[in-house]
Design an enzyme around this catalytic site. Structure first.
Site, short mmCIF file in Angstrom:
data_model
loop_
_atom_site.label_atom_id
_atom_site.label_comp_id
_atom_site.label_asym_id
_atom_site.label_seq_id
_atom_site.Cartn_x
_atom_site.Cartn_y
_atom_site.Cartn_z
N HIS A 151 0.83 -1.21 0.00
CA HIS A 151 0.00 0.00 0.00
C HIS A 151 0.87 1.26 0.00
CE1 HIS A 151 -4.02 1.77 0.64
NE2 HIS A 151 -3.36 2.74 1.25
N ASP A 210 0.26 5.60 -0.96
CA ASP A 210 -0.73 6.62 -1.28
C ASP A 210 -0.17 7.78 -2.09
OD1 ASP A 210 -3.42 6.00 -0.23
OD2 ASP A 210 -2.39 5.83 1.69
N GLU A 264 -8.92 1.73 -2.50
CA GLU A 264 -9.02 1.75 -1.03
C GLU A 264 -10.40 2.26 -0.61
OE1 GLU A 264 -6.40 3.05 2.86
OE2 GLU A 264 -6.20 4.22 1.02
N HIS A 319 -13.17 2.14 3.83
CA HIS A 319 -12.10 2.99 4.35
C HIS A 319 -12.50 3.31 5.79
CE1 HIS A 319 -9.45 6.69 4.56
NE2 HIS A 319 -8.62 5.68 4.35
N HIS A 328 -8.80 -1.85 7.27
CA HIS A 328 -9.83 -0.82 7.53
C HIS A 328 -11.18 -1.38 7.94
CE1 HIS A 328 -8.01 3.09 6.66
NE2 HIS A 328 -7.36 2.54 5.67
N HIS A 373 -2.40 -3.16 4.62
CA HIS A 373 -1.63 -2.27 5.50
C HIS A 373 -2.26 -2.23 6.88
CE1 HIS A 373 -4.73 0.24 3.75
NE2 HIS A 373 -4.41 1.30 4.46
N ASP A 402 2.39 1.84 3.82
CA ASP A 402 1.44 2.96 3.86
C ASP A 402 2.17 4.30 3.72
OD1 ASP A 402 -1.05 4.12 3.88
OD2 ASP A 402 -1.35 3.99 6.03
#
Length: 365
Positions: free
Chosen positions: A36, A38, A140, A167, A208, A229, A311
């Site tokens: 993961h 971002d 995600e 999420h 999540h 993650h 992450d």
């Protein structure tokens, strides 16, 4: 046998920065396959989706990720998160997810000597053999499909290899770990989403989601799942972490927990400091905290079910010594001091994620 192992080193392994011979041996067997990152969303916020400058270190001043640091970190495969926040809903969420997918495609096109798109395990191997970083897509949050299995199918056709079911907020069909429970896990539509992801050869990602959703998804799925993650709740009592009873089911499912480097997930004292207004000295979180979670997961499930999901660019602060994507070898070096073999580190770094990707994508259509 490690499914990533080959008779000769991966061409990109020599680029990783480490002086430890056991770590070097591990990365010649399997490069880092991270669950993961971002960068896509951070690029939207900080750089209006520009891809220029990402061949240089710290191109926009705050990113944790760029091509040279991926190389120094021994990263051979990266799940790029095509994330949108839950403040975007309905068609807006779908549109923004498509923009995120477009960014990753443009990023790969901008750096063709270093990056290549991938969807399956065989794709990843081919990219590794070419000395590049395999670039995969992960959506995600189930809000990205606007409750539509048709949108889910379109995302799959566009190359999205996993979807995180929620999420930070519940969807209409699944409870999140950080929202008030509404459904008690998955609804009938949520179970249909999992079944359709199995059919499409998409990885079901349970980071999540609420513990009830974890169990419901494991009840339904016919394929291994991932936590892209997350870390271990027995080590740090945080709702985003995974309890041991779920880890045992993950072992039996054949899936993988990709341990995150987010300080809140690694240290209860850091989480209290953060959520208490950051009053007083910041508690120290280091690579040893990450290793504690990795070793707990190994003790519960076996080394075959543990991976890495940093992450990066999804949080502001990271542990001391793990400030950006160049630092994955430091995790392996810390494991080497605890007696890990090169084969076990190779499984953790990339072999386990590749095995699960093989298992899921081989059945998709």
């Amino acid at each position: 046998m490690n499914p990533a192992a080959s008779s000769s080193p991966h061409p990109a392994a020599r680029l990783a920065v480490t002086g430890d011979p056991t770590v070097r041996s591990a990365l010649e067997k399997a490069l880092v396959f991270d669950g993961h990152n971002d960068l896509a969303w951070e690029s939207r916020v900080e750089a209006a989706y520009a891809t220029d400058g990402l061949g240089e270190v710290a191109p926009h001043g705050r990113f944790h990720t760029d091509v040279p640091r991926l190389r120094r970190g021994g990263v051979g495969a990266q799940f790029w998160s095509v994330f949108v926040p839950t403040s975007l809903a309905g068609a807006d969420a779908v549109e923004a997810t498509l923009e995120q997918i477009d960014f990753v495609h443009r990023l790969v096109a901008a750096y063709p000597d270093d990056l290549a798109l991938a969807r399956t395990g065989d794709d990843v191997r081919a990219v590794w053999a070419d000395g590049k970083v395999a670039s995969l897509l992960g959506a995600e949050g189930g809000h990205s499909i606007d409750d539509s299995l048709a949108v889910l199918r379109v995302l799959s056709r566009l190359g999205v290899a996993y979807m995180t079911l929620t999420h930070n907020d519940n969807t209409a069909w699944a409870d999140s770990a950080t929202d008030e429970p509404v459904h008690g896990g998955l609804t009938d539509l949520g179970r249909d989403v999992v079944r359709e992801m199995n059919r499409l050869g998409m990885l079901v990602d349970l980071s999540h989601v609420a513990t009830t959703t974890m169990h419901d998804a494991l009840d339904v799925t016919a394929a291994p799942v991932i936590f892209s993650h997350s870390s271990c709740r027995a080590v740090t009592d945080h709702p985003r972490n995974v309890p041991d009873d779920v880890l045992l089911r993950l072992r039996d499912n054949g899936g993988v927990l990709m341990v995150a480097f987010v300080p809140s997930f690694l240290s209860e004292s850091w989480a209290r400091w953060r959520h208490g207004g950051e009053v007083g000295p910041e508690p120290r979180v280091t690579v040893q905290d990450v290793v504690d979670h990795i070793e707990h997961a190994r003790e519960v499930m076996g080394v075959e079910h543990v991976g890495l999901g940093g992450d990066y660019d999804g949080f502001v602060r990271f542990p001391v010594g793990l400030e950006d994507v160049s630092t994955y070898p430091r995790v392996l070096e810390a494991l080497a001091t605890r007696g890990w073999s090169a084969d076990d580190m190779a499984a953790l770094a990339g072999g386990n994620a590749l095995r699960v990707l093989d298992a899921v994508t081989s059945g998709g259509r």
